[in-house]
Design an enzyme around this catalytic site. Structure first.
Site, PDB file in Angstrom:
ATOM      1  N   ARG A   1     -20.097  43.418 -18.570  1.00  0.00           N
ATOM      2  CA  ARG A   1     -20.447  44.665 -17.877  1.00  0.00           C
ATOM      3  C   ARG A   1     -21.781  44.466 -17.168  1.00  0.00           C
ATOM      4  NH1 ARG A   1     -18.707  49.912 -19.579  1.00  0.00           N
ATOM      5  NH2 ARG A   1     -20.753  50.765 -19.172  1.00  0.00           N
TER       6      ARG A   1
ATOM      7  N   GLY B   1     -31.242  39.694 -24.460  1.00  0.00           N
ATOM      8  CA  GLY B   1     -32.469  39.446 -25.214  1.00  0.00           C
ATOM      9  C   GLY B   1     -32.128  39.408 -26.680  1.00  0.00           C
TER      10      GLY B   1
ATOM     11  N   THR C   1     -10.154  30.489   5.952  1.00  0.00           N
ATOM     12  CA  THR C   1     -11.522  31.017   6.087  1.00  0.00           C
ATOM     13  C   THR C   1     -12.480  29.956   5.535  1.00  0.00           C
ATOM     14  OG1 THR C   1     -11.178  32.175   3.971  1.00  0.00           O
ATOM     15  CG2 THR C   1     -10.977  33.490   5.972  1.00  0.00           C
TER      16      THR C   1
ATOM     17  N   TYR D   1      -0.786  27.157   2.637  1.00  0.00           N
ATOM     18  CA  TYR D   1      -0.395  27.347   1.226  1.00  0.00           C
ATOM     19  C   TYR D   1      -0.088  28.803   0.932  1.00  0.00           C
ATOM     20  CZ  TYR D   1      -1.613  22.551   0.543  1.00  0.00           C
ATOM     21  OH  TYR D   1      -1.619  21.188   0.635  1.00  0.00           O
TER      22      TYR D   1
ATOM     23  N   CYS E   1     -31.567  36.050 -30.909  1.00  0.00           N
ATOM     24  CA  CYS E   1     -30.701  34.854 -30.910  1.00  0.00           C
ATOM     25  C   CYS E   1     -30.457  34.237 -29.534  1.00  0.00           C
ATOM     26  CB  CYS E   1     -29.358  35.192 -31.554  1.00  0.00           C
ATOM     27  SG  CYS E   1     -29.550  35.589 -33.293  1.00  0.00           S
TER      28      CYS E   1
ATOM     29  N   THR F   1      -9.112  35.074   2.050  1.00  0.00           N
ATOM     30  CA  THR F   1     -10.301  35.476   1.294  1.00  0.00           C
ATOM     31  C   THR F   1     -11.437  35.720   2.279  1.00  0.00           C
ATOM     32  OG1 THR F   1      -9.521  34.118  -0.535  1.00  0.00           O
ATOM     33  CG2 THR F   1     -11.847  34.766  -0.578  1.00  0.00           C
TER      34      THR F   1
HETATM   35  N1  LIG Z   1      -4.980  27.729  -1.083  1.00  0.00           N
HETATM   36  C1  LIG Z   1      -5.103  28.563  -2.106  1.00  0.00           C
HETATM   37  O1  LIG Z   1      -4.803  28.231  -3.264  1.00  0.00           O
HETATM   38  C2  LIG Z   1      -5.548  29.957  -1.883  1.00  0.00           C
HETATM   39  C3  LIG Z   1      -5.358  30.928  -2.871  1.00  0.00           C
HETATM   40  C4  LIG Z   1      -5.758  32.232  -2.646  1.00  0.00           C
HETATM   41  C5  LIG Z   1      -6.375  32.558  -1.432  1.00  0.00           C
HETATM   42  N2  LIG Z   1      -6.593  31.591  -0.503  1.00  0.00           N
HETATM   43  C6  LIG Z   1      -7.186  31.994   0.767  1.00  0.00           C
HETATM   44  O2  LIG Z   1      -6.125  32.210   1.683  1.00  0.00           O
HETATM   45  C7  LIG Z   1      -6.490  31.791   2.992  1.00  0.00           C
HETATM   46  C8  LIG Z   1      -5.538  30.734   3.488  1.00  0.00           C
HETATM   47  O3  LIG Z   1      -5.641  29.610   2.662  1.00  0.00           O
HETATM   48  P1  LIG Z   1      -4.642  28.390   2.804  1.00  0.00           P
HETATM   49  O4  LIG Z   1      -5.028  27.395   1.766  1.00  0.00           O
HETATM   50  O5  LIG Z   1      -3.242  28.892   2.851  1.00  0.00           O
HETATM   51  O6  LIG Z   1      -5.061  27.845   4.269  1.00  0.00           O
HETATM   52  P2  LIG Z   1      -4.336  26.723   5.119  1.00  0.00           P
HETATM   53  O7  LIG Z   1      -5.411  26.052   5.889  1.00  0.00           O
HETATM   54  O8  LIG Z   1      -3.433  25.908   4.274  1.00  0.00           O
HETATM   55  O9  LIG Z   1      -3.429  27.556   6.121  1.00  0.00           O
HETATM   56  C9  LIG Z   1      -3.927  28.350   7.158  1.00  0.00           C
HETATM   57  C10 LIG Z   1      -2.913  28.293   8.298  1.00  0.00           C
HETATM   58  O10 LIG Z   1      -3.297  29.253   9.282  1.00  0.00           O
HETATM   59  C11 LIG Z   1      -2.937  28.713  10.536  1.00  0.00           C
HETATM   60  N3  LIG Z   1      -3.626  29.472  11.581  1.00  0.00           N
HETATM   61  C12 LIG Z   1      -4.926  29.474  11.915  1.00  0.00           C
HETATM   62  N4  LIG Z   1      -5.168  30.357  12.898  1.00  0.00           N
HETATM   63  C13 LIG Z   1      -3.977  30.916  13.213  1.00  0.00           C
HETATM   64  C14 LIG Z   1      -3.559  31.899  14.147  1.00  0.00           C
HETATM   65  N5  LIG Z   1      -4.415  32.492  14.971  1.00  0.00           N
HETATM   66  N6  LIG Z   1      -2.282  32.236  14.181  1.00  0.00           N
HETATM   67  C15 LIG Z   1      -1.396  31.660  13.352  1.00  0.00           C
HETATM   68  N7  LIG Z   1      -1.719  30.709  12.460  1.00  0.00           N
HETATM   69  C16 LIG Z   1      -2.988  30.347  12.385  1.00  0.00           C
HETATM   70  C17 LIG Z   1      -3.327  27.252  10.423  1.00  0.00           C
HETATM   71  O11 LIG Z   1      -2.678  26.461  11.402  1.00  0.00           O
HETATM   72  C18 LIG Z   1      -2.850  26.950   8.999  1.00  0.00           C
HETATM   73  O12 LIG Z   1      -1.517  26.481   8.982  1.00  0.00           O
HETATM   74  C19 LIG Z   1      -7.947  31.339   2.871  1.00  0.00           C
HETATM   75  O13 LIG Z   1      -8.801  32.435   3.148  1.00  0.00           O
HETATM   76  C20 LIG Z   1      -8.076  30.964   1.410  1.00  0.00           C
HETATM   77  O14 LIG Z   1      -9.428  31.057   0.961  1.00  0.00           O
HETATM   78  C21 LIG Z   1      -6.170  30.314  -0.687  1.00  0.00           C
END
Ligand SMILES: NC(=O)c1ccc[n+]([C@@H]2O[C@H](COP(=O)([O-])OP(=O)(O)OC[C@H]3O[C@@H](n4cnc5c(N)ncnc54)[C@H](O)[C@@H]3O)[C@@H](O)[C@H]2O)c1
Length: 440
Positions: free
Chosen positions: A262, A268, A86, A10, A271, A128
């Site tokens: 903040r 406290g 992750t 994504y 209320c 992340t």
């Molecule tokens: N999905 C969200 O809405 C969103 C938003 C912000 C941040 N994030 C963070 O972004 C990161 C990715 O999320 P995502 O939803 O896109 O994950 P995802 O699982 O959809 O995509 C990860 C991709 O990485 C590929 N991959 C894994 N190891 C690899 C390597 N060594 N070389 C090349 N490709 C490899 C996988 O095959 C997969 O296609 C995560 O840490 C997530 O927490 C996600």
């Protein structure tokens, strides 16, 4: 710029397509050949409104390519954007194995590919990751893996804030563009890459950038649960929670605003604790569980305990408490966390002297007087007339008042140890030796 996007899920696909649509030369790489094939065919491997069109446009325009080979993706690349997953480990930790593998792949590729014309390669984490990951995992892997190659390298964390379903719109209108790095060349490279967003790029400490994303997501999750807990209770007592929450959201001064956000001392006063208890009682009477709201009282008590623990851990015997009421400019002592703090410290044998610019025990009346007498029966003897009097002989000053007289007394008295509960003492006091804030 020539950019490798590692991981085409994504985040990776949205990032690759949006960056490619804005003139950068992007090569996406994924270990999953099916995703690579989709992009090569001009389609998005993930369902996201408008993404198919953007991918098709960039592939046809020749600015977006996809490959399963990190070597092909990294050839002459100025930057790698790491967008791999992750996920949670079984124990709830963060599985960084995909990040580690991606960084290792980047290192291996950089050792053999043609270096970028810019002479500098930046590895930017968009996944992340917990605070410390870039410094403890990414940078050491780059430094040791590329030692002696002469490649100029830098690392950064650039969190992604998109939401699935509105990913493209969010990418172009991110709440902020934040880059955590200690390397000005990497900051400049990311600023150049994302210049098309027309937003200022905020360069911060790496751990701040890493922590920010988790903080945002924790807050969003808390908001959802807050609304649902309110709804769970109100439904049982015949109140339309949608109407309540709709009105609630109209308050941009206290509710939907930076107010109360903040880091500092406990809440406290007459209320908040009382009304929270009322709500929890109502929930119990109606058989509703409100674990989020119930735990706010527990976490509030912890804030007071943490201050007591800090004083106990120091070698202090005498304590000056500067500020007694629950907030400045009031003499309301009902459920003031400072009263609780004083009571606990006195109970532990500390010699406590108190100054509050507004509290005058002779003028306390009614519930206010009864509360303070039950907690601090000898308040009259503990109260100093001047902040300097309370500070005399004190090993530690605990300060929740930023009254001018208090600040002046701190600057003159220079207590050995100063715990700031307000976060508002100003740079002069905050630069005193022995200064310690809460949560910063
Ligand atoms: N999905 C969200 O809405 C969103 C938003 C912000 C941040 N994030 C963070 O972004 C990161 C990715 O999320 P995502 O939803 O896109 O994950 P995802 O699982 O959809 O995509 C990860 C991709 O990485 C590929 N991959 C894994 N190891 C690899 C390597 N060594 N070389 C090349 N490709 C490899 C996988 O095959 C997969 O296609 C995560 O840490 C997530 O927490 C996600």
């Amino acid at each position: 710029m020539k950019v490798a996007v590692v991981g085409l899920g994504y985040v990776g696909t949205v990032t690759a397509a949006c960056v490619a649509a804005n003139g950068h030369d992007v090569r996406g790489v994924d270990v999953d050949a099916a995703k690579v094939d989709e992009i090569r065919a001009g389609r998005s491997p993930v369902a996201e409104p408008g993404l198919d069109e953007l991918v098709a446009q960039a592939v046809t325009g020749g600015t977006l390519h996809a490959t399963t080979s990190c070597i092909d993706a990294l050839d002459e690349a100025d930057m790698s954007l790491v967008c791999v997953g992750t996920p949670s480990t079984v124990r709830g930790g963060t599985d960084l194995s995909y990040v580690r593998r991606a960084v290792d792949d980047i290192v291996a590729a950089l050792r053999i590919v043609t270096p970028p014309a810019s002479g500098q390669h930046s590895v930017v984490i968009r996944s992340t990751v917990p605070p410390g990951t870039v410094e403890d995992l990414v940078t050491p892997a780059l430094t040791s893996g590329l030692a002696g190659t002469g490649i100029s390298l830098g690392a950064a964390m650039c969190p992604e804030f998109l939401r699935e379903g509105t990913g493209i719109a969010d990418f172009f209108a991110s709440p902020f563009v934040v880059v955590g790095t200690s390397d000005p060349r990497v900051a400049e490279a990311v600023t150049n890459l994302l210049g098309f967003l027309g937003q200022p790029v905020r360069v911060v400490d790496i751990r701040i950038a890493e922590a920010l994303k988790y903080t945002c997501n924790a807050f969003h999750a808390t908001k959802v649960s807050f609304a649902n807990e309110v709804s769970r209770l109100l439904r049982l007592v015949g109140v339309d929670s949608r109407e309540v929450m709709s009105l609630f959201c109209e308050d941009n001064v206290l509710n939907i605003s930076p107010a109360y956000l903040r880091p500092g001392f406990a809440f406290g006063g007459s209320c908040l604790p009382k009304d929270l208890r009322s709500l929890l009682h109502l929930a119990r009477m109606n058989g509703a569980d409100l674990p989020l709201l119930a735990s706010t009282l527990a976490t509030n008590a912890l804030v007071i305990s943490e201050v007591v623990d800090r004083v106990v851990a120091s070698d202090a015997r005498a304590v000056a408490l500067l500020g007694l009421s629950f907030k400045m400019n009031t003499d309301d002592l009902r459920e003031s966390p400072n009263v609780e703090l004083a009571e606990r410290l006195i109970g532990k044998g500390f010699d406590v002297h108190i100054f509050d610019p507004v509290v005058n025990p002779a003028r306390l009346v009614g519930a206010n007087r009864r509360h303070v007498e039950s907690k601090l029966p000898h308040l009259g003897r503990l109260l100093a007339h001047e902040p300097s009097e309370a500070l005399r002989g004190a090993d530690v000053a605990i300060v929740s008042s930023s009254d001018r007289a208090v600040l002046d007394a701190l600057l003159t008295g220079r207590p050995r140890h100063l715990i700031d509960l307000s976060g508002r003492l100003g740079s002069e006091v905050e630069s005193l030796p022995g200064y310690e804030g809460l949560g910063w």
